[in-house]
Motif scaffolding. Sequence first.
Motif, PDB file in Angstrom:
ATOM      1  N   LEU A   1     -46.945  69.720  65.949  1.00  8.25           N
ATOM      2  CA  LEU A   1     -47.488  69.491  67.710  1.00  8.25           C
ATOM      3  C   LEU A   1     -48.049  70.533  67.997  1.00  8.25           C
ATOM      4  O   LEU A   1     -49.321  70.592  68.779  1.00  8.25           O
ATOM      5  CB  LEU A   1     -46.158  69.037  68.040  1.00  8.25           C
TER       6      LEU A   1
ATOM      7  N   CYS B   1     -51.916  70.406  66.743  1.00 13.53           N
ATOM      8  CA  CYS B   1     -52.540  69.000  67.511  1.00 13.53           C
ATOM      9  C   CYS B   1     -53.376  70.022  68.876  1.00 13.53           C
ATOM     10  O   CYS B   1     -53.704  68.684  68.945  1.00 13.53           O
ATOM     11  CB  CYS B   1     -51.195  68.369  67.401  1.00 13.53           C
TER      12      CYS B   1
ATOM     13  N   HIS C   1     -50.706  63.130  66.690  1.00 12.83           N
ATOM     14  CA  HIS C   1     -49.440  63.461  66.107  1.00 12.83           C
ATOM     15  C   HIS C   1     -48.570  62.378  65.617  1.00 12.83           C
ATOM     16  O   HIS C   1     -47.868  61.675  66.138  1.00 12.83           O
ATOM     17  CB  HIS C   1     -48.692  64.467  67.778  1.00 12.83           C
TER      18      HIS C   1
END
Length: 444
Positions: free
Chosen positions: A260, A263, A277
């Motif tokens: 994450l 991302c 994600h």
Amino acid sequence: MKIVIAGAGEVGSHLAKLLSAEEQDIMLIDSNAERLATLDANYNLMTVEGNPTSFATLREARVGSCDLFIAVTPYESNNIVACSIAKNLGAQTTVARIDSYDFMNPANADHVRHMGVDRVIYPEQVAAEEIITALRRSWIRNWFELHNGQIILAGVKLRQGAPIVGMKLKDFAFTNRHFHVSAIKRNHETIIPRGDDLLNDGDILYFTTTRDHINDLLTLTGKTEHKIKRVLIMGGSKIAVRLVNLGREQFKFKIVESNLEICRKLPQKCPDCEIIHGDARDTDLLADIGASDMDAFVALTDSSETNIFTCLTAKDIGIRKTVADVENIQFISQAENLNIGTVVNKKLLASSTIFQLLLDADSSTSKCLALADAEVAELEVRPGSKITRAPVKDLKLAREMTLAGLIRNGEGMLINGNTLIEPGDHVLVFCLAGALHKVEKLFS
């Protein structure tokens, strides 16, 4: 040639192994004594234990008298510092592995040279360029050009039903004079073929030709051109970032990244690219994001096994072109024998850059393609070199090499037994691993 390599990590160790087989004088520096001991015991090289950024260590390695100093530690700043010290101590040419595009920016070139770095290697950039080439030509495994495509070497995998499957090489050569089969990759081994060799289903053939006959090669190998526009990338790595920035004008990219935090940073690095994600190994996720409608799948995680597996999955759901970053060299042959497509390896790409420097060609125009067990290089012929003294058939070339094509006065042509190589020619040489020193002797 005396070569000092700073850093016995994956790239440095691989380079040291390759170059030690080429009858080069290799000195390897690293602070890890155990790693050095293993290499020292198994390869023809010398080692120095110590910090590559230490004046004392570099003096002990006698970098002041080396022809080539290569800094490939895992840390960009250490590589720059090591090159700077080596250059000031007298190293003739210095090369640093870098981790950011900033050092490649032409606006910074003078500053980099003033720091004592003659050349930089950014493996992620070269890997991205290789992937762009693979996406532009979906039917090939490898693509190598001389002088804007005047001579082309294309690696193509034969499938059952291709018109030339089952032919002897001499029969193929007799009926297809616009092509030269420079090498064959078969059963995990690359060979320089002879006339009685058969062209088999599953072989990867390395064809040399001129750009006017590339479409004929499609027909002979039973391939079709698949236009690629939409590309799904697994992994938001540095290669992925460079790939998106290099290809954004031509391709529409999606990146699937499981981390994450990565991302969140990707939109700034890759504008106009859709970031998702998730885990691309999840077939339900692939279905949700419309993966089956994509034209190509590129696997760029840190795991070679994951990249190979997900490329096979992508093939199963109907994606025609797949590319895998396979950093474990021992996996490359297995990956090539699977239905994957193009395999990229940063260590081989770094080796390619170094080998071209060793061949002493004009690095501003020349290229070198590194395969797992072979090298393809462009060499300029100098006046008085041995290769100009007789027609090719009378040169008694080693079985580990072949002269595939040349550029003369800006025009590409294939080489046959009656060809007389002339000074100023740019020659495409295909040689198996360990034969580089034999090539050097011909061109010196």
